[in-house]
Design an enzyme around this catalytic site. Structure first.
Site, PDB file in Angstrom:
ATOM      1  N   LYS A   1      -2.724 -11.912 -32.898  1.00  0.00           N
ATOM      2  CA  LYS A   1      -3.171 -10.405 -33.227  1.00  0.00           C
ATOM      3  C   LYS A   1      -2.676  -9.495 -31.997  1.00  0.00           C
ATOM      4  O   LYS A   1      -2.442 -10.196 -31.083  1.00  0.00           O
ATOM      5  CB  LYS A   1      -4.476 -10.712 -33.072  1.00  0.00           C
ATOM      6  CG  LYS A   1      -5.361 -10.768 -34.644  1.00  0.00           C
ATOM      7  CD  LYS A   1      -6.808 -10.581 -34.597  1.00  0.00           C
ATOM      8  CE  LYS A   1      -7.050 -10.261 -35.984  1.00  0.00           C
ATOM      9  NZ  LYS A   1      -8.516  -9.901 -36.064  1.00  0.00           N
TER      10      LYS A   1
ATOM     11  N   GLU B   1      -9.140  -9.636 -28.744  1.00  0.00           N
ATOM     12  CA  GLU B   1      -8.551  -9.756 -30.111  1.00  0.00           C
ATOM     13  C   GLU B   1      -7.955 -11.047 -30.540  1.00  0.00           C
ATOM     14  O   GLU B   1      -8.430 -11.517 -31.588  1.00  0.00           O
ATOM     15  CB  GLU B   1      -7.737  -8.470 -30.487  1.00  0.00           C
ATOM     16  CG  GLU B   1      -8.147  -7.103 -30.768  1.00  0.00           C
ATOM     17  CD  GLU B   1      -9.146  -7.006 -31.683  1.00  0.00           C
ATOM     18  OE1 GLU B   1      -8.692  -7.608 -32.937  1.00  0.00           O
ATOM     19  OE2 GLU B   1      -9.943  -6.339 -31.455  1.00  0.00           O
TER      20      GLU B   1
ATOM     21  N   GLU C   1      -7.023 -16.141 -33.218  1.00  0.00           N
ATOM     22  CA  GLU C   1      -5.720 -15.724 -34.116  1.00  0.00           C
ATOM     23  C   GLU C   1      -4.688 -15.500 -32.805  1.00  0.00           C
ATOM     24  O   GLU C   1      -4.819 -14.164 -32.380  1.00  0.00           O
ATOM     25  CB  GLU C   1      -5.667 -14.635 -34.976  1.00  0.00           C
ATOM     26  CG  GLU C   1      -6.773 -15.154 -36.116  1.00  0.00           C
ATOM     27  CD  GLU C   1      -7.175 -14.109 -37.091  1.00  0.00           C
ATOM     28  OE1 GLU C   1      -6.094 -13.946 -37.986  1.00  0.00           O
ATOM     29  OE2 GLU C   1      -8.088 -13.443 -37.185  1.00  0.00           O
TER      30      GLU C   1
ATOM     31  N   GLU D   1     -18.385  -9.157 -41.458  1.00  0.00           N
ATOM     32  CA  GLU D   1     -17.791  -9.658 -40.033  1.00  0.00           C
ATOM     33  C   GLU D   1     -18.673  -9.263 -39.023  1.00  0.00           C
ATOM     34  O   GLU D   1     -19.159  -8.033 -38.961  1.00  0.00           O
ATOM     35  CB  GLU D   1     -16.433  -8.876 -39.740  1.00  0.00           C
ATOM     36  CG  GLU D   1     -15.381  -9.483 -40.081  1.00  0.00           C
ATOM     37  CD  GLU D   1     -14.037  -8.368 -39.710  1.00  0.00           C
ATOM     38  OE1 GLU D   1     -13.967  -7.848 -38.645  1.00  0.00           O
ATOM     39  OE2 GLU D   1     -13.020  -8.408 -40.519  1.00  0.00           O
TER      40      GLU D   1
END
Length: 365
Positions: free
Chosen positions: A323, A329, A320, A266
Site C-alpha cells: 500500500k 497504511e 498490506e 471499515e
C-alpha cells in the site's frame, strides 16, 4: 481423584467450547485486503478465520481462490466490484450478467456470499462521471441477481467514506453533503427498495489525528472521558464510534430513510506508523479494536439505535505491505502473515474459553 478432576475440567472445557461456538457474533466481520505480496494461501486464511469469532469477511474484489476457500465454513462473504468496473456495469446489462455468472454462480451457496459492494467511496472520489454511473451499475447488478433467482438472497450496495456527510457534530445534526443532491437520494431509494444496507467507513483514528488531545484520544478509544453532549437529543456520547455512526443514522433519518440499516464496512486503528504520525501504536490499536469488540458484544447498540450491534467489519485481517502512503497504511493488520496475532483483542475462540475458565464463566454463560 486427579483423574476425575482432569476429566471434569476436560468436560467443562468441551461444554464451554460448545456454548461459545453457539453464541452468535454475526456482527463481527473483517476486511481482507490483498495489496500485498506476502499473504498466506487462502486455505490457511480460511482455517485461521474458523479459529476466531469473525463471522463475515469483506473482500475488495472477487478473488475466486479466496471465495472457494471459504466454502462450507459458514462465514459470510462480501465481494466487490472495482471502481473501474462501474462504467461497464452501468452501460451494459450483459457485463453485469457476466460478472454475476463469473463471480457468484460458480460458488454460491457453498460460499456464503451475502453482499456485493459496487465500487469503494465513489461518491467522494471527485469523479462526477463515476458518481452518476454508480446507481445504474448497482441496478444492473441487482437485475442480474434477480435473473439468477438470487435477488432476495444477495444484496447490492456501495461503500461510502464519512466525507459524504456535510455535518456530523453533534450527531443529531448529521446530514449529507447537499452537493450530492439527487444522486444520494437515488442511492438511498435503491437501498430502501432492495433492503440493502448503507455501508460507511467511520474511523475515530482519523478524528483523533486531526484533534490530537488526550481527551479526544480517550473518547476515540472507548476509555474513561468526560463525554460530549448533544444538545439536539440531550444525549451524552462517551465514544467517537457511536457518535460517528449516529451522525449517519441522523442523516438517513432526516432524508426520510429510517428503515435503511447501517453497516460499518471499515473501521480500525494502525499499530505503528512513521515518526511524524500521531496516534499509531500497539497500545492504541489494541485499545480501540478490543474495546470496540467488547462494545459490540455488549449489544447495547448506539444511543440512536439501542439494543442491537451494527454489523462492523474491522480493518484489517493482514497488513498490506504494497500500500502507498504513510507507514500507518501498512500497519492495520490484526494478524501477521505467519497467522499469529499482531496483538490480542479477544477474537480467538481458544482464548475466550481459557478466559471463561479463569473467570468462572460469569461473563460468558
Amino acid at each position: 481423584m486427579t483423574t476425575v478432576r482432569c476429566a471434569s475440567v476436560a468436560f467443562l472445557f468441551s461444554l464451554l467450547h460448545s456454548v461459545l461456538l453457539a453464541r452468535s457474533e454475526s456482527f463481527i466481520g473483517i476486511n481482507y485486503g490483498q495489496v500485498a505480496d506476502n499473504l498466506p494461501p487462502p486455505s490457511a486464511t480460511a482455517k485461521l478465520l474458523q479459529s476466531t469469532y469473525i463471522e463475515k469477511v469483506r473482500l475488495y474484489g472477487a478473488d475466486p481462490a479466496i471465495i472457494k476457500a471459504l466454502a462450507n465454513t459458514g462465514i459470510g462473504i462480501v465481494i466487490g466490484t472495482a471502481n473501474g468496473d462501474v462504467p461497464p456495469l452501468a452501460s451494459d446489462p450483459n457485463f453485469a450478467r457476466n460478472w454475476i455468472n463469473s463471480n457468484v454462480l460458480p460458488f454460491y451457496p457453498s460460499s456464503k456470499i451475502i453482499l456485493i459492494t459496487v465500487g469503494n467511496e465513489v461518491m467522494t472520489s471527485g469523479d462526477q462521471n463515476l458518481m452518476t454511473q454508480l446507481l445504474p451499475a448497482m441496478q444492473n447488478l441487482q437485475n442480474a441477481l434477480n435473473g439468477a433467482s438470487l435477488g432476495g438472497k444477495i444484496k447490492v450496495s456501495t461503500v461510502h467514506s464519512m466525507a459524504v456527510l456535510k455535518q456530523s457534530e453533534p450527531p443529531s445534526s448529521g446530514s449529507f453533503d447537499p452537493s450530492f443532491g439527487d444522486l444520494m437520494k437515488g442511492l438511498l431509494g435503491f437501498n430502501k427498495a432492495t433492503g440493502s444496507p448503507f455501508a460507511i467507513n467511520p474511523y475515530p483514528y482519523f478524528a483523533y489525528r486531526s484533534d490530537p488531545r488526550p481527551e479526544t484520544l480517550a473518547f476515540c478509544l472507548f476509555q474513561p472521558n468526560s463525554g460530549r453532549f448533544d444538545s439536539g437529543t440531550n444525549i451524552k456520547y462517551m465514544n467517537m464510534f457511536d457518535a460517528q455512526v449516529d451522525a449517519v443514522r441522523a442523516a438517513l433519518n432526516s432524508m426520510g430513510f429510517k428503515e435503511i440499516e447501517i453497516v460499518v464496512a471499515e473501521t480500525g486503528w494502525p499499530y505503528k506508523g512513521d515518526s511524524n504520525e500521531v496516534g499509531p501504536s500497539i497500545e492504541n490499536a489494541k485499545a480501540y479494536n478490543g474495546n470496540l469488540i467488547s462494545h459490540l458484544r455488549s449489544l447495547v447498540g448506539t444511543p440512536l439505535m439501542p439494543g442491537k450491534s451494527v454489523d462492523t467489519y474491522l480493518f484489517a485481517l493482514y497488513d498490506e505491505d504494497l500500500k502507498p502512503g504513510p507507514g500507518s497504511e501498512r500497519a492495520f493488520g490484526l494478524f501477521k502473515t505467519d497467522l499469529t496475532m499482531t496483538y490480542d483483542v479477544g477474537l480467538s475462540k481458544g482464548a475466550q474459553v481459557r478466559n471463561c475458565l479463569e473467570e468462572n464463566c460469569a461473563n460468558y454463560l
